[in-house]
Design a protein around this motif. Structure first.
Motif, PDB file in Angstrom:
ATOM      1  N   LEU A   9      16.111  -3.475  13.917  1.00 15.03           N
ATOM      2  CA  LEU A   9      15.110  -2.546  14.433  1.00 15.03           C
ATOM      3  C   LEU A   9      14.481  -1.768  13.281  1.00 15.03           C
ATOM      4  N   LYS A  10      13.144  -1.814  13.204  1.00 18.81           N
ATOM      5  CA  LYS A  10      12.436  -1.142  12.117  1.00 18.81           C
ATOM      6  C   LYS A  10      11.213  -0.404  12.649  1.00 18.81           C
ATOM      7  N   ALA A  11      10.738   0.517  11.833  1.00 22.28           N
ATOM      8  CA  ALA A  11       9.509   1.242  12.162  1.00 22.28           C
ATOM      9  C   ALA A  11       8.534   1.098  11.000  1.00 22.28           C
ATOM     10  N   MET A  12       7.289   0.765  11.302  1.00 20.21           N
ATOM     11  CA  MET A  12       6.247   0.686  10.282  1.00 20.21           C
ATOM     12  C   MET A  12       5.262   1.813  10.518  1.00 20.21           C
ATOM     13  N   GLN A  13       5.021   2.613   9.497  1.00 18.60           N
ATOM     14  CA  GLN A  13       4.132   3.753   9.607  1.00 18.60           C
ATOM     15  C   GLN A  13       2.977   3.615   8.625  1.00 18.60           C
ATOM     16  N   TYR A  14       1.781   3.864   9.120  1.00 25.58           N
ATOM     17  CA  TYR A  14       0.568   3.720   8.325  1.00 25.58           C
ATOM     18  C   TYR A  14      -0.267   4.980   8.498  1.00 25.58           C
ATOM     19  N   ILE A  15      -0.502   5.702   7.423  1.00 27.80           N
ATOM     20  CA  ILE A  15      -1.279   6.937   7.453  1.00 27.80           C
ATOM     21  C   ILE A  15      -2.652   6.692   6.829  1.00 27.80           C
ATOM     22  N   HIS A  16      -3.702   7.072   7.572  1.00 27.61           N
ATOM     23  CA  HIS A  16      -5.048   6.897   7.033  1.00 27.61           C
ATOM     24  C   HIS A  16      -5.974   7.951   7.623  1.00 27.61           C
ATOM     25  N   GLU A  17      -7.161   8.041   7.041  1.00 25.00           N
ATOM     26  CA  GLU A  17      -8.160   9.032   7.442  1.00 25.00           C
ATOM     27  C   GLU A  17      -9.215   8.375   8.319  1.00 25.00           C
ATOM     28  N   ILE A  18      -9.504   8.992   9.471  1.00 26.87           N
ATOM     29  CA  ILE A  18     -10.584   8.529  10.330  1.00 26.87           C
ATOM     30  C   ILE A  18     -11.725   9.535  10.220  1.00 26.87           C
ATOM     31  N   PRO A  19     -12.900   9.104   9.774  1.00 28.55           N
ATOM     32  CA  PRO A  19     -14.028  10.031   9.598  1.00 28.55           C
ATOM     33  C   PRO A  19     -14.310  10.836  10.858  1.00 28.55           C
ATOM     34  N   GLY A  26      -9.940  13.077  11.290  1.00 25.49           N
ATOM     35  CA  GLY A  26      -8.828  13.579  10.487  1.00 25.49           C
ATOM     36  C   GLY A  26      -7.781  12.521  10.170  1.00 25.49           C
ATOM     37  N   ARG A  27      -6.643  12.993   9.644  1.00 25.83           N
ATOM     38  CA  ARG A  27      -5.561  12.091   9.249  1.00 25.83           C
ATOM     39  C   ARG A  27      -4.761  11.655  10.468  1.00 25.83           C
ATOM     40  N   VAL A  28      -4.501  10.356  10.527  1.00 23.90           N
ATOM     41  CA  VAL A  28      -3.811   9.750  11.659  1.00 23.90           C
ATOM     42  C   VAL A  28      -2.650   8.906  11.154  1.00 23.90           C
ATOM     43  N   MET A  29      -1.532   8.967  11.873  1.00 24.40           N
ATOM     44  CA  MET A  29      -0.411   8.082  11.561  1.00 24.40           C
ATOM     45  C   MET A  29      -0.250   7.074  12.699  1.00 24.40           C
ATOM     46  N   GLU A  30      -0.413   5.802  12.384  1.00 25.78           N
ATOM     47  CA  GLU A  30      -0.123   4.734  13.341  1.00 25.78           C
ATOM     48  C   GLU A  30       1.311   4.284  13.094  1.00 25.78           C
ATOM     49  N   SER A  31       2.121   4.321  14.138  1.00 25.64           N
ATOM     50  CA  SER A  31       3.542   4.001  14.011  1.00 25.64           C
ATOM     51  C   SER A  31       3.910   2.892  14.997  1.00 25.64           C
ATOM     52  N   THR A  32       4.618   1.883  14.507  1.00 26.32           N
ATOM     53  CA  THR A  32       5.065   0.781  15.355  1.00 26.32           C
ATOM     54  C   THR A  32       6.555   0.547  15.146  1.00 26.32           C
ATOM     55  N   ILE A  33       7.314   0.592  16.232  1.00 30.57           N
ATOM     56  CA  ILE A  33       8.739   0.243  16.204  1.00 30.57           C
ATOM     57  C   ILE A  33       8.857  -1.195  16.668  1.00 30.57           C
ATOM     58  N   PHE A  34       9.599  -2.023  15.937  1.00 32.79           N
ATOM     59  CA  PHE A  34       9.696  -3.434  16.299  1.00 32.79           C
ATOM     60  C   PHE A  34      11.069  -3.996  15.920  1.00 32.79           C
ATOM     61  N   ALA A  75       0.847  -1.199   0.000  1.00 32.36           N
ATOM     62  CA  ALA A  75       0.000   0.000   0.000  1.00 32.36           C
ATOM     63  C   ALA A  75       0.874   1.238   0.000  1.00 32.36           C
ATOM     64  N   ASP A  76       0.465   2.249  -0.759  1.00 31.73           N
ATOM     65  CA  ASP A  76       1.271   3.463  -0.885  1.00 31.73           C
ATOM     66  C   ASP A  76       1.411   4.208   0.430  1.00 31.73           C
ATOM     67  N   ASP A  77       0.454   4.018   1.360  1.00 33.41           N
ATOM     68  CA  ASP A  77       0.483   4.783   2.587  1.00 33.41           C
ATOM     69  C   ASP A  77       1.113   4.010   3.749  1.00 33.41           C
ATOM     70  N   ILE A  78       1.766   2.863   3.467  1.00 27.68           N
ATOM     71  CA  ILE A  78       2.478   2.106   4.494  1.00 27.68           C
ATOM     72  C   ILE A  78       3.964   2.143   4.181  1.00 27.68           C
ATOM     73  N   GLN A  79       4.753   2.549   5.161  1.00 29.02           N
ATOM     74  CA  GLN A  79       6.197   2.584   4.990  1.00 29.02           C
ATOM     75  C   GLN A  79       6.874   1.777   6.093  1.00 29.02           C
ATOM     76  N   VAL A  80       7.924   1.066   5.720  1.00 34.39           N
ATOM     77  CA  VAL A  80       8.756   0.358   6.684  1.00 34.39           C
ATOM     78  C   VAL A  80      10.143   0.980   6.640  1.00 34.39           C
ATOM     79  N   ILE A  81      10.583   1.509   7.772  1.00 33.31           N
ATOM     80  CA  ILE A  81      11.838   2.248   7.846  1.00 33.31           C
ATOM     81  C   ILE A  81      12.845   1.464   8.677  1.00 33.31           C
ATOM     82  N   SER A  82      14.024   1.256   8.142  1.00 31.18           N
ATOM     83  CA  SER A  82      15.086   0.582   8.876  1.00 31.18           C
ATOM     84  C   SER A  82      15.754   1.575   9.821  1.00 31.18           C
ATOM     85  N   LEU A  83      15.777   1.244  11.131  1.00 34.54           N
ATOM     86  CA  LEU A  83      16.329   2.144  12.136  1.00 34.54           C
ATOM     87  C   LEU A  83      17.721   1.718  12.618  1.00 34.54           C
TER      88      LEU A  83
END
Length: 224
Positions: free
Chosen positions: A34-44, A47-55, A14-22
């Motif tokens: 160690l990586k971070a996964m970021q997911y940006i989406h709209e909640i009616p 507004g726009r929310v970014m869910e971020s998980t470091i794992f 998905a274009d709005d999901i990114q996995v970043i190597s930390l």
């Protein structure tokens, strides 16, 4: 990650999901795990929310957060759960959000290791149930019969709420404006300065502007 090297970004399906190597994991020392996964989406209505998980891919270390990408004022959200459909009220809880469940006397305050999540009231109740079951087992092993009895009462009440047989008042407060309840029955108001001062920021800290710096203007209240 070597000095001066930039984090590598891999874009998922998905274009709005990114996995970043930390780089290396500070917990287990895994090299490049160690990586971070970021997911940006709209909640009616929110507004726009970014869910971020470091794992960590090696030891399984995980920490999550929810960050609003639009300015929101510090608010108190309340919903009265009285029937099964109310359990689907959406819950957006950031690391700085405090949740209160009145009738069962549960208060979830953010600490240094707090995690953010997007769920619903039923999901929050399940989190509380799982934590309570573990605590009950510890108290049982210690021979604390009163604590076990109280845990059983709360577990029974949670089951009744899920079956639509008992009411539950759910509140969420966030001094940074990153948390909310979203649904037809939700009521909200701005937090007072006294309430803001009494709430935990979780892992976040307040940075006072240096002398001479301009302070940001207060954001107007958004509708919800």
């Amino acid at each position: 990650m070597t000095e001066g090297e930039k984090p590598r970004v891999d874009v998922g399906e998905a274009d709005d999901i990114q996995v970043i190597s930390l780089g290396d994991c500070p917990i287990c020392g895994g090299k490049g795990t160690l990586k971070a996964m970021q997911y940006i989406h709209e909640i009616p209505y929110f507004g726009r929310v970014m869910e971020s998980t470091i794992f960590c891919e090696k030891c399984g270390y995980r920490n999550a957060d929810v960050v609003m990408l639009e300015d929101r004022p510090p608010k108190l959200y309340t919903v009265r759960v009285e029937e099964e459909k109310d359990l689907f009220t959406r819950v957006v809880r950031s690391k700085s959000g405090t949740i209160e469940l009145d009738e069962i006397g549960v208060k979830i305050e953010p600490g240094p290791a707090a995690e953010g999540f997007v769920s619903n009231v039923e999901g929050v109740l399940e989190r509380v149930r799982e934590t309570l079951l573990m605590a009950r087992e510890f108290k049982k092993q210690e021979g604390d019969e009163e604590a076990v009895r109280r845990a059983d009462e709360v577990l029974e009440y949670i089951n009744a709420v899920k079956d639509g047989k008992k009411p539950l008042t759910v509140r969420i407060m966030d001094p940074l404006g990153n948390s909310a309840l979203i649904g037809e029955k939700v009521k909200s108001r701005l937090l007072t300065q006294e309430e803001i001062n009494s709430l935990s920021l979780g892992p976040y800290v307040t940075v006072e502007p240096e002398a001479g710096e301009d302070t940001p203007e207060e954001s107007p209240e958004g509708g919800s």
